[in-house]
Design a protein around this motif. Structure first.
Motif, PDB file in Angstrom:
ATOM      1  N   MET A 257      34.744  18.762  26.542  1.00 10.91           N
ATOM      2  CA  MET A 257      34.782  19.504  27.818  1.00 10.91           C
ATOM      3  C   MET A 257      33.405  20.112  28.087  1.00 10.91           C
ATOM      4  SD  MET A 257      37.542  22.367  28.868  1.00 10.91           S
ATOM      5  CE  MET A 257      38.822  21.131  28.709  1.00 10.91           C
ATOM      6  N   ASN A 258      32.671  19.591  29.089  1.00  6.35           N
ATOM      7  CA  ASN A 258      31.312  20.099  29.246  1.00  6.35           C
ATOM      8  C   ASN A 258      30.988  20.616  30.647  1.00  6.35           C
ATOM      9  OD1 ASN A 258      31.382  17.661  30.429  1.00  6.35           O
ATOM     10  ND2 ASN A 258      30.102  16.625  28.887  1.00  6.35           N
ATOM     11  N   SER A 259      31.889  20.476  31.578  1.00  6.48           N
ATOM     12  CA  SER A 259      31.560  20.952  32.915  1.00  6.48           C
ATOM     13  C   SER A 259      32.578  21.990  33.367  1.00  6.48           C
ATOM     14  CB  SER A 259      31.591  19.780  33.894  1.00  6.48           C
ATOM     15  OG  SER A 259      31.630  20.252  35.217  1.00  6.48           O
ATOM     16  N   TYR A 260      32.127  22.881  34.212  1.00  9.21           N
ATOM     17  CA  TYR A 260      33.070  23.862  34.772  1.00  9.21           C
ATOM     18  C   TYR A 260      34.156  23.146  35.567  1.00  9.21           C
ATOM     19  CZ  TYR A 260      31.267  23.561  39.602  1.00  9.21           C
ATOM     20  OH  TYR A 260      30.946  23.135  40.863  1.00  9.21           O
ATOM     21  N   LEU A 261      33.838  21.940  36.040  1.00  8.42           N
ATOM     22  CA  LEU A 261      34.805  21.194  36.856  1.00  8.42           C
ATOM     23  C   LEU A 261      36.025  20.756  36.054  1.00  8.42           C
ATOM     24  CD1 LEU A 261      32.175  19.052  38.763  1.00  8.42           C
ATOM     25  CD2 LEU A 261      33.638  20.801  39.771  1.00  8.42           C
ATOM     26  N   ASP A 262      35.857  20.719  34.724  1.00  7.90           N
ATOM     27  CA  ASP A 262      36.969  20.296  33.871  1.00  7.90           C
ATOM     28  C   ASP A 262      37.874  21.466  33.478  1.00  7.90           C
ATOM     29  OD1 ASP A 262      35.936  17.711  33.792  1.00  7.90           O
ATOM     30  OD2 ASP A 262      34.550  18.282  32.189  1.00  7.90           O
ATOM     31  N   GLN A 263      37.469  22.683  33.829  1.00  5.70           N
ATOM     32  CA  GLN A 263      38.194  23.861  33.358  1.00  5.70           C
ATOM     33  C   GLN A 263      39.287  24.270  34.344  1.00  5.70           C
ATOM     34  OE1 GLN A 263      35.846  26.626  31.235  1.00  5.70           O
ATOM     35  NE2 GLN A 263      35.272  24.722  30.258  1.00  5.70           N
ATOM     36  N   LYS A 264      40.425  24.609  33.766  1.00  7.10           N
ATOM     37  CA  LYS A 264      41.504  25.136  34.612  1.00  7.10           C
ATOM     38  C   LYS A 264      41.368  26.650  34.636  1.00  7.10           C
ATOM     39  CE  LYS A 264      45.298  21.877  34.042  1.00  7.10           C
ATOM     40  NZ  LYS A 264      46.649  21.733  33.513  1.00  7.10           N
ATOM     41  N   ILE A 265      41.268  27.221  35.830  1.00  5.87           N
ATOM     42  CA  ILE A 265      41.123  28.680  35.944  1.00  5.87           C
ATOM     43  C   ILE A 265      42.401  29.282  36.496  1.00  5.87           C
ATOM     44  CG2 ILE A 265      39.777  30.548  36.981  1.00  5.87           C
ATOM     45  CD1 ILE A 265      37.413  28.674  37.078  1.00  5.87           C
ATOM     46  N   GLY A 266      42.968  30.215  35.762  1.00  5.78           N
ATOM     47  CA  GLY A 266      44.185  30.893  36.199  1.00  5.78           C
ATOM     48  C   GLY A 266      43.851  32.275  36.733  1.00  5.78           C
ATOM     49  N   VAL A 267      44.483  32.645  37.848  1.00  6.73           N
ATOM     50  CA  VAL A 267      44.250  33.962  38.446  1.00  6.73           C
ATOM     51  C   VAL A 267      45.565  34.727  38.457  1.00  6.73           C
ATOM     52  CG1 VAL A 267      43.450  35.229  40.488  1.00  6.73           C
ATOM     53  CG2 VAL A 267      42.517  32.962  39.992  1.00  6.73           C
ATOM     54  N   LEU A 268      45.586  35.920  37.884  1.00  6.77           N
ATOM     55  CA  LEU A 268      46.769  36.773  37.970  1.00  6.77           C
ATOM     56  C   LEU A 268      46.673  37.548  39.286  1.00  6.77           C
ATOM     57  CD1 LEU A 268      47.107  38.204  34.338  1.00  6.77           C
ATOM     58  CD2 LEU A 268      47.832  35.994  35.248  1.00  6.77           C
ATOM     59  N   GLY A 269      47.600  37.285  40.184  1.00  7.05           N
ATOM     60  CA  GLY A 269      47.618  37.986  41.470  1.00  7.05           C
ATOM     61  C   GLY A 269      47.386  37.017  42.613  1.00  7.05           C
ATOM     62  N   GLY A 270      48.250  37.092  43.619  1.00 10.84           N
ATOM     63  CA  GLY A 270      48.161  36.168  44.746  1.00 10.84           C
ATOM     64  C   GLY A 270      48.062  36.874  46.085  1.00 10.84           C
ATOM     65  N   GLY A 271      47.430  38.035  46.084  1.00 12.33           N
ATOM     66  CA  GLY A 271      47.220  38.765  47.340  1.00 12.33           C
ATOM     67  C   GLY A 271      45.999  38.234  48.078  1.00 12.33           C
ATOM     68  N   GLN A 272      45.443  39.079  48.949  1.00 13.42           N
ATOM     69  CA  GLN A 272      44.309  38.607  49.762  1.00 13.42           C
ATOM     70  C   GLN A 272      43.076  38.286  48.938  1.00 13.42           C
ATOM     71  OE1 GLN A 272      45.902  41.551  50.524  1.00 13.42           O
ATOM     72  NE2 GLN A 272      44.442  43.234  50.655  1.00 13.42           N
ATOM     73  N   LEU A 273      42.891  39.006  47.818  1.00 15.75           N
ATOM     74  CA  LEU A 273      41.711  38.725  46.997  1.00 15.75           C
ATOM     75  C   LEU A 273      41.868  37.361  46.314  1.00 15.75           C
ATOM     76  CD1 LEU A 273      41.196  42.281  45.448  1.00 15.75           C
ATOM     77  CD2 LEU A 273      39.992  41.290  47.397  1.00 15.75           C
ATOM     78  N   GLY A 274      43.079  37.057  45.899  1.00 13.36           N
ATOM     79  CA  GLY A 274      43.372  35.744  45.321  1.00 13.36           C
ATOM     80  C   GLY A 274      43.195  34.649  46.365  1.00 13.36           C
ATOM     81  N   LYS A 275      43.592  34.946  47.591  1.00 17.68           N
ATOM     82  CA  LYS A 275      43.440  33.964  48.669  1.00 17.68           C
ATOM     83  C   LYS A 275      41.958  33.638  48.888  1.00 17.68           C
ATOM     84  CE  LYS A 275      44.428  33.204  53.571  1.00 17.68           C
ATOM     85  NZ  LYS A 275      45.074  33.677  54.791  1.00 17.68           N
ATOM     86  N   MET A 276      41.129  34.688  48.947  1.00 13.10           N
ATOM     87  CA  MET A 276      39.708  34.454  49.218  1.00 13.10           C
ATOM     88  C   MET A 276      39.006  33.824  48.007  1.00 13.10           C
ATOM     89  SD  MET A 276      38.793  37.542  51.855  1.00 13.10           S
ATOM     90  CE  MET A 276      39.918  38.828  51.306  1.00 13.10           C
ATOM     91  N   LEU A 277      39.512  34.095  46.797  1.00 11.96           N
ATOM     92  CA  LEU A 277      38.986  33.410  45.606  1.00 11.96           C
ATOM     93  C   LEU A 277      39.292  31.913  45.698  1.00 11.96           C
ATOM     94  CD1 LEU A 277      39.794  35.342  42.290  1.00 11.96           C
ATOM     95  CD2 LEU A 277      37.546  34.585  43.057  1.00 11.96           C
ATOM     96  N   ALA A 278      40.516  31.607  46.109  1.00 11.33           N
ATOM     97  CA  ALA A 278      40.917  30.200  46.235  1.00 11.33           C
ATOM     98  C   ALA A 278      40.082  29.511  47.311  1.00 11.33           C
ATOM     99  CB  ALA A 278      42.404  30.102  46.565  1.00 11.33           C
ATOM    100  N   GLN A 279      39.783  30.231  48.392  1.00  4.67           N
ATOM    101  CA  GLN A 279      38.969  29.641  49.464  1.00  4.67           C
ATOM    102  C   GLN A 279      37.547  29.367  48.992  1.00  4.67           C
ATOM    103  OE1 GLN A 279      39.996  32.689  52.333  1.00  4.67           O
ATOM    104  NE2 GLN A 279      41.066  31.193  53.597  1.00  4.67           N
ATOM    105  N   ALA A 280      37.047  30.191  48.062  1.00  2.00           N
ATOM    106  CA  ALA A 280      35.694  29.974  47.530  1.00  2.00           C
ATOM    107  C   ALA A 280      35.703  28.873  46.476  1.00  2.00           C
ATOM    108  CB  ALA A 280      35.157  31.270  46.928  1.00  2.00           C
ATOM    109  N   ALA A 281      36.825  28.753  45.757  1.00  2.00           N
ATOM    110  CA  ALA A 281      36.899  27.788  44.659  1.00  2.00           C
ATOM    111  C   ALA A 281      36.911  26.350  45.168  1.00  2.00           C
ATOM    112  CB  ALA A 281      38.161  28.044  43.835  1.00  2.00           C
ATOM    113  N   SER A 282      37.574  26.136  46.297  1.00  2.00           N
ATOM    114  CA  SER A 282      37.780  24.771  46.777  1.00  2.00           C
ATOM    115  C   SER A 282      36.467  23.996  46.970  1.00  2.00           C
ATOM    116  CB  SER A 282      38.627  24.812  48.044  1.00  2.00           C
ATOM    117  OG  SER A 282      38.715  23.541  48.589  1.00  2.00           O
ATOM    118  N   PRO A 283      35.481  24.523  47.743  1.00  2.00           N
ATOM    119  CA  PRO A 283      34.249  23.733  47.912  1.00  2.00           C
ATOM    120  C   PRO A 283      33.458  23.559  46.619  1.00  2.00           C
ATOM    121  CG  PRO A 283      34.063  25.859  49.033  1.00  2.00           C
ATOM    122  CD  PRO A 283      35.474  25.729  48.571  1.00  2.00           C
TER     123      PRO A 283
END
Ligand code: ADP
Length: 382
Positions: A1-27
């Motif tokens: 495993m050598n790239s950040y692209l291979d890593q699964k990132i889990g976020v505790l919490g699905g409020g607005q901050l989680g939403k904006m994290l997901a929006q940043a993660a996608s691109p």
């Protein structure tokens, strides 16, 4: 495993901050997984992977974390015992569980500042709230002062100013932090990122203006109007705190500038923060992307402001509870430089954070003018 692209990132919490994290993660091509009770929560509307469960429940957090490489949070009120266990299993848990526990308790936060010679207002801790009354009666505690619940408070809930005997009758009946009432000239915030390889980078200082009764941020101004030497001093204090905590991820540091020109740390949050929403449109790197860079060990991005910005929290109008209706939203969308973020919460109630609007411009004064119009135009009613 050598790239950040291979890593699964889990976020505790699905409020607005989680939403904006997901929006940043996608691109960035990041695989983001969210844990919260209901897929209809804000993050569920954009995150590709959503697990329904309770981030406060040991078993739910353990089950969620089992197949993740990195685990992060968008709220502090999570089950830290499970996070400690996941860390022991070799998972990268950022911010580190010990730091989340320290910050969850406003008392241990203040002790950390005191022990590390970081400026903060004088305080005492009370396990028994009744002892506050005893200390007032025996003259060791003098009005006015501020009582804060050591844990569980947010957005001003769990904070009260005690000015005289009348206020003693409505003390919060919980373990408390009691601190001097600061004569506040300005409230500012600095968001600092520290990456897993130790690199540190701060966003420019911003000014926060609080709602007079709801006790939460109503307007945020970037750049700050405070003198530049204060801004530099505040940034140095925030960075010292971050390096002493050795946190990985973001730390939002809220500070007071008092009437004597002193800078005092008020409190911190180990995650993206309301005072950094504007960075999505106004800065080279958003706070959300920066958090993801920090926890995956990527180089931190430039925090430079491209444009002046005002952020307005869209709060539920007082007196309205029920299905949300955004009155006059089209009028705001007509204006140049006005970016609307609705969090997708179905129901409104007085002062509930329903969204935010960032207004960008070449000049802060022009952004302020537009922000006032936006504030008076858009109303969240039922
Ligand atoms: P929360 O965790 O709910 O955001 P804070 O501790 O940040 O609570 O307090 C909320 C607000 O109350 C602050 O932003 C500030 O306006 C005011 N406040 C908090 N502590 C003090 C203090 N010691 N002196 C004066 N005002 C304070």
């Amino acid at each position: 495993m050598n790239s950040y692209l291979d890593q699964k990132i889990g976020v505790l919490g699905g409020g607005q901050l989680g939403k904006m994290l997901a929006q940043a993660a996608s691109p960035m091509g990041i695989q983001l997984y969210i844990l919260d009770k209901d897929k209809n929560f804000p993050a569920g509307q954009v995150a590709p992977h959503f697990t329904e469960g309770n981030f406060n429940d040991y078993d739910d957090v353990m089950a969620f974390g089992a197949d993740k490489d990195i685990i992060t949070i968008e709220i502090e009120a999570v089950n830290t015992d499970a996070l400690v266990e996941l860390e022991k299993m070799g998972k990268k848990v950022y911010p580190q569980p010990s730091i989340v526990s320290l910050i969850k308790d406003k008392g241990t936060q203040k002790l950390f500042y005191r022990n590390h010679h970081l400026p903060t207002s004088p305080f005492d801790l009370y396990d028994q709230w009744e002892d506050i009354i005893t200390d007032v009666e025996n003259g060791t505690l003098i009005y006015p002062f501020v009582q804060k619940a050591r844990s569980g408070g947010y957005d001003g809930r769990g904070v009260q100013v005690v000015k005289g005997p009348e206020d003693l009758k409505v003390l919060l009946q919980v373990p408390s932090l009691v601190e001097d009432l600061v004569d506040i000239d300005r409230e500012i915030s600095v968001i600092v990122a520290r990456s897993s390889n130790g690199e540190i980078s701060s966003f420019p200082v911003v000014d926060m203006e609080f709602h007079p009764t709801a006790n939460l941020v109503e307007f945020l101004y970037s750049p700050s109007k405070s003198p530049i030497d204060f801004q530099n001093q505040a940034t140095r204090i925030a960075e010292k705190l971050v390096s002493e905590l050795e946190i990985v991820g973001l730390l939002a540091v809220e500070l007071f500038l008092d009437a004597n020109g002193q800078i005092l740390i008020n409190e911190v949050a180990p995650r993206p923060h309301n005072s950094g929403h504007h960075t999505i449109e106004a800065n080279v790197t958003s706070q959300y992307q920066q958090h993801l860079r920090a926890i995956t060990g990527l180089p931190l991005g430039s925090t430079r402001s491209n444009l002046a910005a005002v952020m307005v929290n869209v709060l539920g109008e007082d007196g309205y509870t029920g299905r949300a209706h955004y009155q006059n939203i089209e009028d705001c969308l007509k204006m140049e430089g006005v970016y609307i973020h609705l969090y997708g919460k179905e129901m409104t109630k007085p002062f509930r954070k329903m969204g935010h609007i960032t207004i960008v411009s070449d000049s802060l004064d022009r952004a302020i003018e537009k922000a006032k119009i936006v504030k008076n135009t858009l109303k969240v009613i039922t």
